[in-house]
Design a protein around this motif. Structure first.
Motif, PDB file in Angstrom:
ATOM      1  N   LEU A  39      17.569  40.191  29.814  1.00 63.30           N
ATOM      2  CA  LEU A  39      18.631  39.203  29.852  1.00 63.30           C
ATOM      3  C   LEU A  39      19.758  39.786  30.701  1.00 63.30           C
ATOM      4  O   LEU A  39      20.331  40.813  30.357  1.00 63.30           O
ATOM      5  N   GLU A  40      20.032  39.133  31.852  1.00 60.21           N
ATOM      6  CA  GLU A  40      21.159  39.595  32.655  1.00 60.21           C
ATOM      7  C   GLU A  40      22.211  38.510  32.677  1.00 60.21           C
ATOM      8  O   GLU A  40      22.038  37.463  33.287  1.00 60.21           O
ATOM      9  N   GLY A  41      23.287  38.794  31.960  1.00 60.94           N
ATOM     10  CA  GLY A  41      24.263  37.732  31.747  1.00 60.94           C
ATOM     11  C   GLY A  41      23.623  36.690  30.860  1.00 60.94           C
ATOM     12  O   GLY A  41      23.256  36.986  29.742  1.00 60.94           O
ATOM     13  N   ARG A  42      23.466  35.487  31.394  1.00 58.53           N
ATOM     14  CA  ARG A  42      22.797  34.458  30.612  1.00 58.53           C
ATOM     15  C   ARG A  42      21.460  34.063  31.217  1.00 58.53           C
ATOM     16  O   ARG A  42      20.806  33.132  30.737  1.00 58.53           O
ATOM     17  N   THR A  43      21.064  34.741  32.301  1.00 63.34           N
ATOM     18  CA  THR A  43      19.778  34.385  32.902  1.00 63.34           C
ATOM     19  C   THR A  43      18.683  35.327  32.443  1.00 63.34           C
ATOM     20  O   THR A  43      18.887  36.537  32.317  1.00 63.34           O
ATOM     21  N   LEU A  44      17.535  34.717  32.228  1.00 60.75           N
ATOM     22  CA  LEU A  44      16.391  35.438  31.722  1.00 60.75           C
ATOM     23  C   LEU A  44      15.532  35.893  32.890  1.00 60.75           C
ATOM     24  O   LEU A  44      15.217  35.118  33.775  1.00 60.75           O
ATOM     25  N   ILE A  45      15.197  37.176  32.894  1.00 62.47           N
ATOM     26  CA  ILE A  45      14.338  37.678  33.961  1.00 62.47           C
ATOM     27  C   ILE A  45      13.031  38.159  33.352  1.00 62.47           C
ATOM     28  O   ILE A  45      12.984  39.143  32.613  1.00 62.47           O
ATOM     29  N   TRP A  46      11.953  37.384  33.632  1.00 62.99           N
ATOM     30  CA  TRP A  46      10.644  37.767  33.111  1.00 62.99           C
ATOM     31  C   TRP A  46      10.151  38.999  33.858  1.00 62.99           C
ATOM     32  O   TRP A  46      10.619  39.300  34.942  1.00 62.99           O
ATOM     33  N   GLY A  47       9.189  39.660  33.250  1.00 57.27           N
ATOM     34  CA  GLY A  47       8.648  40.838  33.901  1.00 57.27           C
ATOM     35  C   GLY A  47       8.155  41.801  32.851  1.00 57.27           C
ATOM     36  O   GLY A  47       8.021  41.433  31.684  1.00 57.27           O
TER      37      GLY A  47
END
Lengths: 282, 257
Positions: A39-47
């Motif tokens: 979770l970076e800020g409010r955006t979700l980064i899959w991986g």
């Protein structure tokens, strides 16, 4: 014909299978994937990131929750077995046959109270102005109310209350299946009551104990309600951490990682007692 | 001596088991606003208060709807799967049996969390239906296991006879198998209803505006001890006990479980 049979069998099973795959297996897999997301800020980064697990292992308050959960679960499981066994044994061996079912039903009736209500009821009993404190003051054992609620003691008490009933049921079910001949044979061979218990009854009732203890472990480690209502804010358990992450910060990745760790302990418990587990005979 | 010790233990154990229940019910009849000693009732005013509160009665209706709806679905799916797996052998059936039972070993919190993640990712709204879907997930394994366990050769012979007499598969299921399995089906249904009726965490995670009773009680808990909570708690307990007793004295008695 065989092909037709196969199709029919699949056809009847398909609805349940599809339901389980869509609403249990798929969400579960998404949750696993989520635990490796960031979770970076409010955006979700899959991986495939291990950040959440690293955070769980390094942040003291998160690690502490794991320890607290395990401590509470072990204390509760052990105490519930020790308290429930005599109760189950008395019902199985001392209560007249035609009363047994009734006494057992009565012993586990409060099991069916909603767990929110049950925890609230213990809060009433243990509160500062509650029954226990008032009684102790009235008989002169204490002068000032003592803190019973909002503590680990309260959480453990609430849990034990619930699981004693569950374990009484599983242990009783196991004990009544034992033929009285085992006891009679042991007595004929000169065993005293303690020896009969230690070497005959106890080993034979192990499946009932282990099945109940496993269920206790699973339900206890995953319960959010009891520690939340009774435990106060001094220490949090794993389910409480999951809920905090969901609520306050909407940190789904970290909540998922914590849930996976919880699952890991349940799986370990399952492997540890798989030998004696009789889940199919419940 | 041993008899005395047994009796004493029995009394102590029952005292411990019933202590919270008795306190809960007793102080629901409290006159004043705090459900702690001394008892100054009896008064029915908190029952009046609670049953006149539309938030509470709405939540109660929602709970019943979710409980009955999800149990009907769970029992139908469970019954069909049990029939399919008991009567037909096909590749992978042991694995499927395991898969259907699997949700039992996972805590409710995880079932709810998984569904919540998927629903929010897909942008679907939360409602009583989503909570009901979650309840089917946890009740399906139980319904399946209970019904599957009571399927045996007795029904199979009757089914074969019906088929020989020209009944279609559907007629066999509806007029032969299902009627013979009524005790197991009823047991599965009532167990599902009680579990769903009491369930909190899945409902809490998966509902938003319309909530079920345990969630309503949860939100009332924030304002601390109150005889209103005792009154609702007593009503909820009474309903659960009624369902369990119905189950005990009708269905299970006949099965000699």
């Amino acid at each position: 014909m065989i092909g037709h049979e196969k199709k029919l069998g699949w056809g009847f099973t398909a609805p349940a299978l599809v339901w389980t795959l869509a609403f249990f297996v798929a969400p579960f897999l998404v949750m696993i994937a989520m635990s490796f997301a960031n979770l970076e800020g409010r955006t979700l980064i899959w991986g495939f990131h291990l950040d959440n697990y690293i955070e769980l292992a390094t942040r003291p308050y998160l690690l502490r929750a794991v320890v607290v959960s395990l401590q509470i679960t072990f204390i509760v499981t052990l105490a519930s077995v020790v308290l429930a066994y005599p109760l189950a044994a008395i019902i199985a061996f001392r209560v007249p046959q035609h009363w047994q079912r009734f006494v057992l039903l009565l012993a586990i009736l409060p099991f069916w109270t909603s767990y929110v209500i049950r925890s609230y009821a213990w809060l009433l009993v243990l509160a500062r102005e509650g029954l226990v404190n008032q009684t102790l003051i009235n008989v002169g054992m204490i002068a000032e109310p003592i803190t019973l609620a909002n503590s680990r003691f309260a959480t453990v008490t609430g849990f034990i209350h619930f699981f004693v009933m569950l374990l009484t049921l599983t242990i009783y079910a196991n004990l009544v299946q034992l033929s009285p001949n085992y006891r009679l044979a042991a007595r004929d061979l000169g065993a005293n009551t303690f020896q009969i218990f230690r070497h005959v009854i106890l080993p034979l009732s192990l499946p009932g104990i282990v099945t109940g203890a496993f269920l206790t472990f699973v339900l206890c480690i995953g319960d959010y309600v009891t520690p939340q209502i009774l435990g106060g804010n001094n220490e949090l358990t794993m389910p409480q951490i999951v809920m905090v992450q969901l609520g306050r910060r909407a940190d789904f990745p970290l909540a998922s990682a914590m849930a996976i760790v919880m699952m890991g302990f349940v799986t370990a418990a399952y492997l540890a007692c798989a030998r004696w587990l009789r889940l199919d005979r419940l | 001596m041993r008899t005395i010790l047994s009796r004493l233990y029995l009394i102590l154990a029952f005292g411990f088991i019933y202590l919270p229940v008795v306190v809960l019910v007793l102080y629901s009849f409290q006159e004043s606003g705090l459900p702690v000693p001394p008892f100054d009732g009896p008064s029915l005013k908190w029952y009046d208060d609670v049953l006149g509160d539309s938030d509470v009665t709405d939540a109660l209706t929602h709970s019943l709807l979710v409980a009955v709806g999800s149990s009907v679905v769970a029992v139908i799916l469970g019954f069909l799967a049990a029939y399919g797996l008991a009567r037909y052998t096909f590749s992978g059936s042991p694995f499927i049996r395991l898969l259907l039972i699997a949700p039992l070993t996972v805590s409710y919190l995880i079932v709810g969390l998984g569904l919540l993640i998927v629903l929010t990712r897909l942008g679907l709204g939360l409602s009583l239906v989503t909570a009901g879907i979650g309840h089917v997930v946890i009740n399906l394994p139980l319904a399946f296991a209970i019904i599957f366990a009571s399927m045996n050769a007795k029904q199979e012979n009757a089914e074969r006879a019906a088929r020989d007499l020209g009944a279609t598969e559907m007629r066999v299921i509806f007029f032969v198998t299902a009627p013979m399995l009524v005790p197991a089906i009823a047991a599965a249904f009532f167990l599902s209803v009680t579990l769903s009726w009491d369930e909190f965490i899945i409902s809490f995670l998966l509902t938003r505006f319309d909530i079920t009773l345990p969630v309503e009680i949860w939100s009332m808990l924030r304002s601390g001890l109150s005889p209103r909570l005792n009154a609702i708690g007593s009503v909820v307990f009474l309903i659960s006990v009624a369902v369990v007793l119905i189950l005990e004295f009708t269905v299970l008695r006949k099965r000699h479980l």
